[in-house]
Design a protein around this motif. Structure first.
Motif, PDB file in Angstrom:
ATOM      1  N   ALA A  31      15.448  10.810  33.881  1.00 50.96           N
ATOM      2  CA  ALA A  31      14.052  10.562  33.765  1.00 50.96           C
ATOM      3  C   ALA A  31      13.510   9.284  32.835  1.00 50.96           C
ATOM      4  CB  ALA A  31      13.077  11.658  33.525  1.00 50.96           C
ATOM      5  N   GLN A  32      14.507   9.225  31.674  1.00 57.66           N
ATOM      6  CA  GLN A  32      14.064   7.842  30.993  1.00 57.66           C
ATOM      7  C   GLN A  32      14.785   6.729  31.388  1.00 57.66           C
ATOM      8  OE1 GLN A  32      14.195   9.207  26.451  1.00 57.66           O
ATOM      9  NE2 GLN A  32      15.252  11.028  27.436  1.00 57.66           N
ATOM     10  N   LEU A  33      16.034   7.069  31.921  1.00 50.33           N
ATOM     11  CA  LEU A  33      16.573   5.720  32.335  1.00 50.33           C
ATOM     12  C   LEU A  33      16.095   5.303  33.687  1.00 50.33           C
ATOM     13  CD1 LEU A  33      20.248   6.628  31.363  1.00 50.33           C
ATOM     14  CD2 LEU A  33      18.995   4.679  30.524  1.00 50.33           C
ATOM     15  N   PHE A  34      15.776   6.099  34.585  1.00 51.91           N
ATOM     16  CA  PHE A  34      15.719   5.490  35.943  1.00 51.91           C
ATOM     17  C   PHE A  34      14.725   6.327  36.520  1.00 51.91           C
ATOM     18  CE2 PHE A  34      20.319   5.299  35.490  1.00 51.91           C
ATOM     19  CZ  PHE A  34      20.543   4.071  35.530  1.00 51.91           C
ATOM     20  N   PRO A  35      13.193   6.095  35.953  1.00 53.61           N
ATOM     21  CA  PRO A  35      12.156   6.957  36.507  1.00 53.61           C
ATOM     22  C   PRO A  35      11.993   6.855  38.079  1.00 53.61           C
ATOM     23  CG  PRO A  35      11.426   5.430  34.802  1.00 53.61           C
ATOM     24  CD  PRO A  35      12.791   5.093  35.040  1.00 53.61           C
ATOM     25  N   ALA A  36      11.452   7.842  38.565  1.00 56.25           N
ATOM     26  CA  ALA A  36      11.540   7.981  40.355  1.00 56.25           C
ATOM     27  C   ALA A  36      10.777   6.895  40.682  1.00 56.25           C
ATOM     28  CB  ALA A  36      11.041   9.335  40.562  1.00 56.25           C
TER      29      ALA A  36
END
Length: 326
Positions: A7-12
């Protein structure tokens, strides 16, 4: 990777930035490689992006991933989750270790400059006594001009620290058995043996990997060799330092320590390190956190796009280097 890391690296809402070079097989991250759903995803995967919380990529996982050609790690070390089978099968491995090195180097630079200005202990003195007398509380050794900074390890992080130190009037020396004189000259540093570096440096900063050979690299003998007034900075791993020996020296009050890592990871309640005024403890915050995680994401996305496009990655991990890197 774990869902919170994803969730922090690759937000949807930013998954669209991967296109058109990369199509996600599955929007949500895999948190394990077991079960039919995970195996179905692996069966379609050509590039596996991993990060903290990734379970081991075993031979069985690779058997379920016949199309896999690259593993791109959004973090530092790949030793914790990649098995020998990955290398045996010729899969490309890359890591964002260079991106993660920058915040560690920035933390190191900041603490070097603050340590030589005695900012940390003078701040505590002011808070404790509510007074300050320059004549009584300062000495002629305070300041950064002409100080010797000893870096233990010309690692990726160590080299970023060297870069960041260049604008300052400091002497930088390095102890690293793999650093040749010609490389040292190119880096603009002076190579020294570890004993001489520890005995003569105003700041000793550790940037070596955690290996069997580096367990308690800073042992009682070396810690006793630190000159009075010197500061030890550890942003590497707690296992590099004999913590009991360091604590015993710190109790004398004649040296200082900046410790972002300890052994155990968080000192146990009652540990003397919590109360010593010449110790600055932080809970492993030097590496990528918060906004800095996006640098890791950008690095691995670029790597994945390069591989998908048939180009060579910029941050490949070489198997022959694993024995001497983190």
């Amino acid at each position: 990777m774990s869902t919170d890391v994803a969730a922090q690296l690759f937000p949807a809402d930013e998954h669209g930035e991967l296109e058109p070079e990369i199509a996600l097989v599955r929007s949500a991250p895999l948190t394990d490689f077991d079960g039919p759903e995970a195996r179905a995803v692996l069966g379609r995967t050509e590039i596996l992006i991993t990060s903290w919380g990734c379970p081991p990529v075993s031979a069985a996982v690779l058997d379920a991933s016949p199309r896999l050609k690259a593993i791109v790690h959004a973090g530092g070390s790949v030793k914790h989750h990649l098995s020998d089978a990955v290398w045996d099968r010729g899969i490309i491995v890359t890591s964002a270790v260079a991106a993660n090195a920058l915040p560690v180097a920035e933390y190191t630079l900041a603490t070097i400059l603050l340590a030589n200005k005695r900012a940390i202990d003078l701040s505590r003195l002011l808070g404790r006594t509510h007074r300050f007398d320059a004549a009584a509380d300062l000495d002629r050794t305070i300041g950064n001009y002409g100080k010797r900074i000893g870096l233990v390890g010309a690692s990726t992080i160590g080299r970023r620290v060297i870069e960041l130190l260049r604008p300052f009037d400091l002497e930088v020396v390095v102890a690293d058995p793999y650093l040749s004189p010609s490389e040292a000259a190119l880096l603009g540093v002076t190579p020294l043996g570890l004993d001489e570096l520890v005995a003569t440096s105003d700041v000793v900063s550790l940037h070596a990997p955690a290996l069997p050979e580096t367990q308690h690299l800073m042992d009682n003998r070396l810690i006793r060799m630190m000159k009075p007034g010197a500061t030890l900075i550890n942003t590497a791993r707690g296992s590099l330092v004999d913590q009991q020996a360091l604590t015993d020296r710190l109790v004398t009050g004649d040296v200082y320590a900046v410790l972002d890592v300890t052994d155990p990871w968080i000192p146990l309640p009652g540990d003397r390190l919590y109360d010593l005024p010449n110790v600055f403890l932080t809970p492993h915050i030097a590496g990528s956190l918060g906004t800095e995680l996006r640098r890791l994401a950008a690095t691995v996305v670029d790597e994945a796009k390069r591989i998908a496009d048939g180009r060579a990655p910029q941050h490949a991990v070489i198997i022959d280097d694993l024995k001497r890197i983190a």
